[in-house]
Write an enzyme that holds these catalytic residues in place. Structure first.
Site: not given
Length: 493
Positions: A245, A241
């Site tokens: 990002k 994640y």
């Protein structure tokens, strides 16, 4: 940079503006849309990009999944029967997908309209699973961010793009973490060779290999999850994640040209503090599942450093910061980063969590399915990974070894029980591996830019009450006991 004395009016900014909201089905996006409809009915248009799913069109999803939420009860009370009219005038639902170039827009008339009308774009689309499939996370969080930027560049009137990232793109850094950008190919561990185009090709090759050998969907999913975690750790990020990002930030930061760009990095987002009402939340975050697991009597130990700080901020404050950043930065032609959190100005130590959970569930005990009251006791704190491993060995691994032995003696009669127990233990270890960086996180997020942004909101008049996001006003004990846990139990569990 703007001078500190500058004052902006968010309501004036929103007046007659057309805003494209990407990822409109998400928790934060819903609160963003509700807020604008409630306080700024003079907005010109909200274009909401949604993916059609499970046989439902984007419009059906908006009507069935979004408008029916309790979140919209205040706006329904405000406008009564006129709400439908307001929505039909102000809201246009767009069927699209940020993983595709041109956002997968099928309706060319609407695409043409947006290219000529949209003033601002807010990208709230993300997959937030720590161990998401690498192909999925790369598609949404990294390449999707670029697709949104490219669309923004085609829009004649766009003066601002807000890209919502996460404060945890910093990985496991400690100390004061500054509001600074990531340059293309920068890594957290100093290793070289991070190339986003290579990552994209690498994923495609892996998928092709798996398909060539006829791998099952389950095998493909697991392989993609493992690949994401491997690539992240290779470059110094703890999970897929935050890695994807961070690469998304690199993409938009490097390729924005002269477009005004806000990179907004919120910390852990919790239930609403005040608007549209206190305690609205959806989905389960780490700390929430721990609190409720404890209340139900299922959690007897808690793994974290009690002296470390958890940076949390209510969702309505995050939304307010987005709105003020749009008004402040539109047309500035610069990139600015905002850390939106609480660790610097109103820090909350991890020791609060077990203490508040105990206080809440002793006065409001959980009633289980049998109608029995669950009594909670003091929780055992494991303050290091070493103590966790010791706890697991004593509690489970010795029993597992014993079960394995008995199973062998009984000619694998207990194979089912042994496998189930084994799976359960592996699951616990995997969870701990994923969450450990946040349970032992020693960073504090500098928010110099965000504080300047707060000072741009007029201290007099309605806007100071309307666009609040100063963490210093939060009393954490009161918020967790009287707002957050109540909201959790009402809307999630």
């Amino acid at each position: 940079m703007s001078t500190e004395t500058e004052v902006v009016s968010v309501l004036k900014y929103l007046d007659n503006k057309s805003i494209l909201v990407i990822g409109a089905a998400g928790f934060l996006a819903n609160i963003f849309v509700e807020k604008i409809l409630r306080v700024a009915p003079d907005v010109k248009k909200l274009y909401l990009l949604l993916r059609a799913s499970n046989g439902k069109s984007a419009t059906q999803r908006f009507n069935d999944e979004i408008l029916r939420k309790d979140l919209f009860k205040v706006v329904k009370e405000k406008y009564g029967p006129n709400l439908n009219q307001l929505i039909s005038e102000k809201v246009t639902i767009i069927d699209g997908d940020i993983c595709l170039e041109d956002l997968g827009l099928q309706d060319f008339d609407v695409a043409h309209e947006m290219i000529h009308q949209v003033d601002a774009i807010v990208n709230l689309a993300a997959t937030t699973k720590f161990d998401e499939r690498y192909d999925v996370a790369l598609g949404i969080n990294t390449l999707g961010a670029l697709n949104v930027l490219n669309f923004a560049k085609r829009c004649a009137k766009v003066k601002i793009l807000v890209h919502v990232s996460t404060a945890y793109v910093c990985g496991e850094k400690s100390g004061l973490i500054m509001e600074t950008p990531y340059r293309m190919g920068e890594t957290l561990n100093g290793s070289t060779g991070l190339d986003i185009n290579h990552e994209k090709k690498f994923v495609q090759e892996k998928l092709d290999q798996l398909r060539a050998i006829g791998a099952s969907p389950e095998t493909v999913t697991q392989a993609m999850k493992d690949l994401g975690l491997r690539r992240a750790k290779m470059y110094g990020w703890p999970n897929t994640y935050v890695f994807t990002k961070a690469m998304g930030e690199m993409m938009v930061g490097t390729k924005r040209e002269n477009l005004s760009l806000v990179l907004l990095r919120p910390s852990i987002i919790t239930s609403t503090f005040k608007e549209p009402f206190p305690g609205w939340t959806e989905g389960i975050r780490t700390i929430d599942s721990l609190a409720v697991g404890y209340g139900k009597g299922k959690l007897t130990c808690f793994l974290c450093d009690l002296n470390a700080i958890s940076d949390v901020l209510p969702a309505d404050m995050v939304v307010n910061s987005i709105l003020v950043s749009m008004a402040a930065q539109a047309g500035k032609q610069e990139e600015i980063i905002y850390h939106v959190g609480s660790s610097l100005r109103n820090p909350m130590k991890n020791e609060k969590f077990p203490e508040l959970a105990y206080r809440y569930f002793t006065t409001n005990p959980w009633i289980n399915k049998e109608g029995k009251v669950v009594r909670v006791g003091n929780i055992e704190i494991l303050s290091s990974m070493r103590s966790f491993h010791r706890y697991m060995t004593i509690r489970y691994l010795i029993s597992l070894k014993g079960l394995e032995l008995v199973n062998m003696v009984l000619c694998k009669l207990l194979e089912k029980e042994f496998k189930y127990f084994h799976r359960k233990i592996n699951f616990i270890y995997r969870l701990v591996d994923l969450y450990q960086p946040y349970l032992f996180f020693y960073g504090i997020f500098d928010d110099t830019n965000t504080e300047k942004l707060q000072n741009m909101v007029s201290k007099t008049g309605v806007e100071s009450e309307m666009f609040y996001f100063d963490p210093k006003v939060i009393d954490w004990d009161d918020y967790f006991l009287n707002t957050h846990v109540i909201g959790l139990l009402k809307y999630v569990f």
